[in-house]
Design an enzyme around this catalytic site. Sequence first.
Site, PDB file in Angstrom:
ATOM      1  N   TYR A   6      40.944  33.790  37.007  1.00 20.57           N
ATOM      2  CA  TYR A   6      41.016  32.573  37.817  1.00 20.57           C
ATOM      3  C   TYR A   6      40.401  32.822  39.195  1.00 20.57           C
ATOM      4  O   TYR A   6      39.586  32.026  39.678  1.00 20.57           O
ATOM      5  CB  TYR A   6      42.468  32.116  37.960  1.00 20.57           C
ATOM      6  CG  TYR A   6      42.616  30.814  38.728  1.00 20.57           C
ATOM      7  CD1 TYR A   6      42.690  29.601  38.058  1.00 20.57           C
ATOM      8  CD2 TYR A   6      42.654  30.799  40.125  1.00 20.57           C
ATOM      9  CE1 TYR A   6      42.806  28.404  38.757  1.00 20.57           C
ATOM     10  CE2 TYR A   6      42.763  29.616  40.835  1.00 20.57           C
ATOM     11  CZ  TYR A   6      42.844  28.421  40.141  1.00 20.57           C
ATOM     12  OH  TYR A   6      42.937  27.245  40.838  1.00 20.57           O
ATOM     13  N   LYS A  56      54.436  39.417  48.380  1.00 22.37           N
ATOM     14  CA  LYS A  56      53.971  38.205  47.687  1.00 22.37           C
ATOM     15  C   LYS A  56      54.623  38.171  46.310  1.00 22.37           C
ATOM     16  O   LYS A  56      54.208  38.884  45.401  1.00 22.37           O
ATOM     17  CB  LYS A  56      52.450  38.199  47.566  1.00 22.37           C
ATOM     18  CG  LYS A  56      51.910  36.903  46.975  1.00 22.37           C
ATOM     19  CD  LYS A  56      50.390  36.910  46.932  1.00 22.37           C
ATOM     20  CE  LYS A  56      49.863  35.572  46.423  1.00 22.37           C
ATOM     21  NZ  LYS A  56      50.331  35.245  45.074  1.00 22.37           N
TER      22      LYS A  56
END
Length: 691
Positions: free
Chosen positions: A44, A132
């Site tokens: 992606y 994250k």
Amino acid sequence: MARSPVEPPASQPAKRAAWLRAELERANYAYYVLDQPDLPDAEYDRLFVELQRIEAEHPDLVTPDSPTQRVGGEAASGFTPVVHDKPMLSLNNGFADEDVIAFDKRVADGLDKATDLAGTVTEPVEYACELKFDGLAISLRYENGRFVQASTRGDGTTGEDVTENIRTIRAIPLTLKGKRIPRMLDVRGEVLMFKRDFARLNERQRAAGQREFANPRNAAAGSLRQLDSKITASRPLSFFAYGIGVLDGADMPDTHSGLLDWYETLGLPVNRERAVVRGAAGLLAFFHSVGERRESLPYDIDGVVYKVNRRDEQDRLGFVSRAPRFALAHKFPAQEALTKLIAIDVQVGRTGAITPVARLEPVFVGGATVTNATLHNEDEVRRKDIRIGDTVIVRRAGDVIPEVVSAVLDRRPADAQEFVMPTECPECGSRIERLPDEAIARCTGGLFCPAQRKQALWHFAQRRALDIDGLGEKIIDQLVEQNLVRTPADLFNLGFSTLVALDRFAEKSARNLIDSLEKAKHTTLARFIYALGIRHVGESTAKDLAKHFGSLDPIMDAPIDALLEVNDVGPIVAESIHQFFAEEHNRTVIEQLRARGKVTWPEGPPAPRAPQGVLAGKTVVLTGTLPTLTREAAKEMLEAAGAKVAGSVSKKTDYVVAGADAGSKLAKAEELGIPVLDEAGMHTLLEGHAR
């Protein structure tokens, strides 16, 4: 939403950009709405960066609905849309150290920080660093300290109302605590699932015969977006706060680190893996420190996040269309990537296990270039429906061996080939066999197969086998690698001059080993059988075989039915013994040991067959301490009556004789409904009064 079938070349920027937009939008829909991501993050990101580059080179190709202009995703039909008071933007990504250095330089320039003549920043920027998380972004709205609404990020502007589901997460307070309670607070954070909770959830799914989740992120997303909040309540979700939307009725903390400290006083869960650093060097030190500990963390992360710490400096830097200029997500090397499966070979392990291995077009994943990946076993290949020629998702995490996760079915070529397990070992040509109820197929050439050679020699020399003192693993490694020994029979041909030529092998050690080899020629049949390394045959079974048959040849020629008559030998063990001696290579090595190696042992007649007494064909298990009989005496009495005395309880057990302090065998018998007798009951049974 179907995948775009034709991928236009880069030489046609308009068509290429349109295809990239469609492909990214399709992936966004699968990720955010269906909770069924089918495109690895790395793929992606690669497509997204390519679209950014094309749009930068051709500004006229930028469209308002391009994925580069928004976060992605749309509200699912089952939830009420919620418009965010302040957009929930995504972050720009960095992948290399150079990206972080460039980010720090842009921030310093934007804040007019002092630099030297070489352009190096001499007044470092202060940053807040945090993890994250690989979960689902959420906005929590509190009014006068009371939780009133929760929504997903959605497309960054409009999300989905998941208030009732969020109420079920115990980590999220329904009422804030402390003295500085604002009139309105919009908390931004991440819903996730800890690794241990994910494992327990999948255990429950398996036990209930329900679909297992692929990873903690999918489990968290699927759990949160249930239309029935009772299902969400049964799922072990967690939450960490890391940002803020709108604040009213309280002063905004001066720094981001101060915001997180304030959140803690309000009772909001904040992750402690965070730090305040200065400059690019501080950012990179935090990144590498976390990277070293990543696999040991109790939750999944895919990178770290850097934010300019001072709120006034954040305001000066502002935003671009889809992300803040004051923040960067520094991602770890992707743990999953797409590549093509070129072939499937099989690999032979040290114990003869046959493992299918995928040969791949080289792909960079998990910080390394991967060309091979394990497929585990034949059943896994079938279950995942992986074929030669497929585009596959490959995963590599830390030091874990790369594996093929799945095939991308809508990219499967028409000529994709199914995997066929070979029938012969690629190393030695011996038969490959798979025992009932086992997932692993194995080479049957245990004494002959080069792949199993070191393991076979090490086992052969063990103290409980032929007891060859001085023949350790390092010596075996040298003997095999220099092609001095191919089978156990070759050990008895080793001479003094050969041994002293080995690395770090003195004359005394050589003489001692030769003496040990000479002593090993005189052994027992039970030790020799154990030394052969037959799968499932331990010391006890080797002794039972020797006692039952008396000599080696009858064992080698015994059909499975005859092997099943041996004490404690069941169908799986009998099949394993039969396959071992049916392999001609193994028989050849045994003959070499007897002839060339002159390994001998005393042989005798087979054990007398038990008379056809009242317990003929019955299996009995003894457990605990009997009042008047020893275990051995009771065993002899039962065998004399024709019974087989087994060491463990199974469905095939007819009776269990239990004395004092009987343990798990008694419990297992009661669980299976097997008749349990005391010593008196055993005597009654032997007299033929019980059935």
